[in-house]
Motif scaffolding. Structure first.
Motif, short mmCIF file in Angstrom:
data_model
loop_
_atom_site.label_atom_id
_atom_site.label_comp_id
_atom_site.label_asym_id
_atom_site.label_seq_id
_atom_site.Cartn_x
_atom_site.Cartn_y
_atom_site.Cartn_z
N ASN A 67 0.80 -1.23 0.00
CA ASN A 67 0.00 0.00 0.00
C ASN A 67 0.83 1.27 0.00
N THR A 68 2.10 1.17 0.30
CA THR A 68 2.95 2.36 0.33
C THR A 68 3.77 2.51 -0.96
N TRP A 69 3.27 1.95 -2.05
CA TRP A 69 4.01 1.96 -3.31
C TRP A 69 4.34 3.37 -3.78
N GLN A 70 3.44 4.32 -3.54
CA GLN A 70 3.69 5.70 -4.00
C GLN A 70 4.88 6.33 -3.28
N GLU A 71 4.96 6.12 -1.98
CA GLU A 71 6.09 6.64 -1.21
C GLU A 71 7.40 5.95 -1.63
N GLN A 72 7.32 4.64 -1.82
CA GLN A 72 8.50 3.89 -2.25
C GLN A 72 8.99 4.38 -3.61
#
Length: 182
Positions: free
Chosen positions: A68-73
């Protein structure tokens, strides 16, 4: 990033070797062909380095994108080859498609889904071909193969061409096949 990048991911028993030529490469295939194993090896190497017994050889860094944190990654990954394993639902979203449009990364997406929002080439859809035995201690060598063949590599030369159209269709094929018109 531009150009082709040669990538080798290997452990004591497995070896994957292939070239990444475009910004989006799709790997498809049946269960138990080694798709997720490839992503797991990259993940393990990124998290723990060479201590895992896995080596990743490439002229650019390799990363893994998941959860779910793909955007931050993704916001902190630049000029890398980014692997995404199947099961990450964000891959089929418009948000993901928009995020990778201006990205400096290349993406290797392992999936069985059709990704309608992504602009990828049919020439960059691969399966994994294995040679060797899984049950022995011999290394298993994996290579990618094209699922769709380039049209220029398989030219069809028909003996007879039947055209139902007597107007523009007939005119077109008559000029294209002028040597064989009867």
């Amino acid at each position: 990033m531009h150009g082709s990048h040669h990538l080798i991911v290997q452990s004591a028993h497995l070896k994957y070797e292939f070239d990444i030529k475009r910004n989006i490469t799709i790997i498809k295939g049946d269960s138990a062909t080694g798709k997720t194993t490839l992503a797991d090896m990259v993940r393990e190497y990124v998290l723990n380095g060479a201590d895992t017994g896995i080596t990743v050889s490439c002229d650019v860094p390799c990363r893994i994108l998941e959860g779910n944190t793909w955007q931050e990654q993704l916001s902190i990954i630049n000029s890398s080859i980014v692997f995404i394993d199947e099961g990450n639902s964000f891959v089929s979203s418009l948000d993901f498609a928009n995020a990778i449009k201006g990205s400096t990364n290349y993406f290797v997406i392992i999936t069985r889904e059709n990704l309608h929002a992504l602009p990828y080439s049919v020439d960059e859809i691969y399966g994994i071909h294995s040679s060797g035995k899984y049950n022995s201690f011999e290394p298993v060598y994996h290579e990618l193969y094209r699922i769709y063949v380039n049209e220029s590599e398989s030219v069809i030369n028909p003996d007879v061409l039947i055209i139902e159209d007597s107007n523009s269709g007939f005119d077109f094929f008559s000029s294209v096949c002028s040597d064989n018109v009867e």
